[in-house]
Design a protein around this motif. Structure first.
Motif, PDB file in Angstrom:
ATOM      1  N   GLY A   7       0.796  -1.218   0.000  1.00 11.55           N
ATOM      2  CA  GLY A   7       0.000   0.000   0.000  1.00 11.55           C
ATOM      3  C   GLY A   7       0.829   1.269   0.000  1.00 11.55           C
ATOM      4  O   GLY A   7       0.292   2.365  -0.163  1.00 11.55           O
ATOM      5  N   HIS A   8       2.137   1.133   0.227  1.00 10.62           N
ATOM      6  CA  HIS A   8       3.066   2.256   0.178  1.00 10.62           C
ATOM      7  C   HIS A   8       4.189   1.903  -0.789  1.00 10.62           C
ATOM      8  O   HIS A   8       4.705   0.784  -0.771  1.00 10.62           O
ATOM      9  CB  HIS A   8       3.647   2.566   1.567  1.00 10.62           C
ATOM     10  CG  HIS A   8       2.638   3.045   2.560  1.00 10.62           C
ATOM     11  ND1 HIS A   8       1.795   2.193   3.241  1.00 10.62           N
ATOM     12  CD2 HIS A   8       2.327   4.301   2.988  1.00 10.62           C
ATOM     13  CE1 HIS A   8       1.014   2.894   4.044  1.00 10.62           C
ATOM     14  NE2 HIS A   8       1.313   4.173   3.916  1.00 10.62           N
ATOM     15  N   LEU A  29       7.329   9.072  -2.290  1.00  9.65           N
ATOM     16  CA  LEU A  29       6.385   8.117  -1.700  1.00  9.65           C
ATOM     17  C   LEU A  29       5.028   8.219  -2.381  1.00  9.65           C
ATOM     18  O   LEU A  29       4.443   9.308  -2.453  1.00  9.65           O
ATOM     19  CB  LEU A  29       6.230   8.393  -0.198  1.00  9.65           C
ATOM     20  CG  LEU A  29       5.092   7.667   0.525  1.00  9.65           C
ATOM     21  CD1 LEU A  29       5.315   6.160   0.524  1.00  9.65           C
ATOM     22  CD2 LEU A  29       4.958   8.204   1.954  1.00  9.65           C
ATOM     23  N   THR A  31       1.076   6.281  -2.430  1.00  8.16           N
ATOM     24  CA  THR A  31       0.182   5.392  -1.695  1.00  8.16           C
ATOM     25  C   THR A  31      -0.876   4.859  -2.649  1.00  8.16           C
ATOM     26  O   THR A  31      -0.943   5.243  -3.812  1.00  8.16           O
ATOM     27  CB  THR A  31      -0.484   6.143  -0.523  1.00  8.16           C
ATOM     28  OG1 THR A  31      -1.121   7.321  -1.027  1.00  8.16           O
ATOM     29  CG2 THR A  31       0.560   6.534   0.519  1.00  8.16           C
ATOM     30  N   ARG A  32      -1.715   3.959  -2.158  1.00 11.03           N
ATOM     31  CA  ARG A  32      -2.769   3.394  -3.004  1.00 11.03           C
ATOM     32  C   ARG A  32      -3.635   4.497  -3.590  1.00 11.03           C
ATOM     33  O   ARG A  32      -3.859   5.529  -2.968  1.00 11.03           O
ATOM     34  CB  ARG A  32      -3.654   2.452  -2.188  1.00 11.03           C
ATOM     35  CG  ARG A  32      -3.043   1.092  -1.944  1.00 11.03           C
ATOM     36  CD  ARG A  32      -4.111   0.113  -1.474  1.00 11.03           C
ATOM     37  NE  ARG A  32      -3.535  -1.176  -1.142  1.00 11.03           N
ATOM     38  CZ  ARG A  32      -3.248  -1.592   0.078  1.00 11.03           C
ATOM     39  NH1 ARG A  32      -3.480  -0.777   1.113  1.00 11.03           N
ATOM     40  NH2 ARG A  32      -2.731  -2.779   0.306  1.00 11.03           N
ATOM     41  N   PRO A  37       2.632  11.023  -6.268  1.00 11.58           N
ATOM     42  CA  PRO A  37       3.661  10.765  -5.252  1.00 11.58           C
ATOM     43  C   PRO A  37       4.177  12.077  -4.664  1.00 11.58           C
ATOM     44  O   PRO A  37       4.125  13.130  -5.314  1.00 11.58           O
ATOM     45  CB  PRO A  37       4.760  10.043  -6.043  1.00 11.58           C
ATOM     46  CG  PRO A  37       4.073   9.496  -7.253  1.00 11.58           C
ATOM     47  CD  PRO A  37       2.994  10.477  -7.584  1.00 11.58           C
ATOM     48  N   ASP A  62       3.570  -2.585   4.887  1.00 13.30           N
ATOM     49  CA  ASP A  62       3.070  -2.855   3.531  1.00 13.30           C
ATOM     50  C   ASP A  62       3.819  -2.018   2.485  1.00 13.30           C
ATOM     51  O   ASP A  62       3.270  -1.680   1.439  1.00 13.30           O
ATOM     52  CB  ASP A  62       1.568  -2.592   3.432  1.00 13.30           C
ATOM     53  CG  ASP A  62       1.212  -1.120   3.627  1.00 13.30           C
ATOM     54  OD1 ASP A  62       2.076  -0.338   4.078  1.00 13.30           O
ATOM     55  OD2 ASP A  62       0.056  -0.746   3.327  1.00 13.30           O
ATOM     56  N   THR A  63       5.104  -1.719   2.753  1.00 14.83           N
ATOM     57  CA  THR A  63       5.870  -0.856   1.867  1.00 14.83           C
ATOM     58  C   THR A  63       6.698  -1.664   0.872  1.00 14.83           C
ATOM     59  O   THR A  63       7.380  -2.621   1.249  1.00 14.83           O
ATOM     60  CB  THR A  63       6.818   0.058   2.657  1.00 14.83           C
ATOM     61  OG1 THR A  63       6.059   0.804   3.614  1.00 14.83           O
ATOM     62  CG2 THR A  63       7.547   1.016   1.724  1.00 14.83           C
ATOM     63  N   ARG A 261       3.879   1.804  -8.088  1.00  8.96           N
ATOM     64  CA  ARG A 261       2.523   1.566  -7.590  1.00  8.96           C
ATOM     65  C   ARG A 261       1.725   0.710  -8.581  1.00  8.96           C
ATOM     66  O   ARG A 261       0.967  -0.176  -8.170  1.00  8.96           O
ATOM     67  CB  ARG A 261       1.825   2.906  -7.365  1.00  8.96           C
ATOM     68  CG  ARG A 261       0.360   2.801  -7.003  1.00  8.96           C
ATOM     69  CD  ARG A 261      -0.181   4.130  -6.524  1.00  8.96           C
ATOM     70  NE  ARG A 261      -0.047   5.203  -7.514  1.00  8.96           N
ATOM     71  CZ  ARG A 261      -0.209   6.496  -7.234  1.00  8.96           C
ATOM     72  NH1 ARG A 261      -0.505   6.872  -5.998  1.00  8.96           N
ATOM     73  NH2 ARG A 261      -0.086   7.411  -8.180  1.00  8.96           N
TER      74      ARG A 261
END
Length: 290
Positions: A7-8, A29, A31-32, A37, A62-63, A261
């Motif tokens: 998720g990350h 970074l 995320t979902r 980013p 969850d990275t 992602r």
């Protein structure tokens, strides 16, 4: 276990340059979802030790982390990292430990002690026209994943090559010190497989992300918010909200985080047809190279 557990998504543009802090290091970074980013600590000039601390202390379980470096050296072409040397390690993790041990007294995760090592310097091409007797001539030795990169249109350099503006040898070697020092805090794909939980680090090549965003390998570098936004939109992301000129490291990190992602949920990328168990434990692989 399915890769959709992530998720990350963090993309790291890395640097092997001498010194403590580097304009060439950038972290982004995602995320979902489709949000653009974000740069981690915008305006900050990172040290390699700070990146190590960030990965050790601040990653959600969850990275998925992509690092733009080579996580190992060529092995399968000669059945050894350092053929002819009796102490040559047998696995990538043993290689990382060896490098960190040799360079233990060198600050900033530097690796000069390794490339100047009396038994190992002969395997590298170094500055000043110093090509070691074991370098292999030409462009040097390549990993299996770098052969796959070439099929995609990329132009990888041997990790034994430490000369030239595009070389990634020193950055890869310093990255191996970081991976060793992380220990069990994060798994490294494919060296450790793909575990069902916990952060995972993989090797990335930012050119692959740029190509997925519609750019060519020769035009993979971006240096403006407009170029980044065009790439982000092509990857299904909202625009960055930035404006004006940007350094290419920031651009690489933003676009690659958006690509990661998407790519994390493509089962094909976790199972390249040429990725054998031997390659996984010795050379590793570049995520996205098929």
């Amino acid at each position: 276990m399915t890769p959709t557990r992530f998720g990350h998504f963090i993309a790291i543009d890395w640097s092997g340059a001498a010194g403590e802090r580097h304009k060439g290091i950038a972290l982004a970074l995602a995320t979902r979802g489709t949000a653009a980013p974000q740069i981690v600590r915008p305006g900050h000039r990172w040290s390699r030790e700070e990146v190590l601390c960030y990965l050790r202390d601040e990653l959600p379980d969850d990275t998925l982390v992509g690092m733009d470096l080579g996580i190992s050296l060529p092995f399968v072409d000669r059945d050894s990292f350092f053929p002819g040397w009796s102490q040559s390690p047998a696995t990538a993790r043993e290689l990382w430990a060896l490098i960190d041990t040799i360079c233990a007294n060198e600050p900033h995760l530097g690796v000069s002690a390794l490339v100047d090592h009396p038994d190992l310097s002969g395997y590298f091409r170094r500055h000043g026209g110093r090509e070691g007797e074991h370098f292999g001539g030409g462009q040097g030795r390549f990993r299996a994943t770098e052969v796959a990169q070439r099929r995609l249109g990329c132009k990888p350099y041997s990790n034994f090559n430490l000369v030239g503006a595009a070389q990634v040898g020193k950055s890869s070697l310093s990255g191996m010190r970081l991976l060793h020092r992380l220990g069990n805090r994060a798994s490294v794909w494919p060296v450790d497989g793909l575990p069902a939980k916990g952060p995972v680090i993989c090797e990335i090549y930012t050119t692959i992300a740029a190509m997925a965003a519609g750019r060519t390998a020769s035009r993979s570098k971006m240096r403006s918010a407009a170029e980044v936004d065009e790439a982000l939109v092509a990857l299904g992301s909202t625009p960055s909200g930035l404006s004006g000129s940007l350094d290419d490291h920031t651009c690489d990190a933003l676009v690659t985080a958006a690509w990661l992602r998407n790519a994390a949920h493509d089962p094909r990328l976790w199972h390249p047809r040429e990725l054998s168990d031997e390659i996984a434990r010795t050379e590793g692989w570049t995520f996205g190279a098929l």
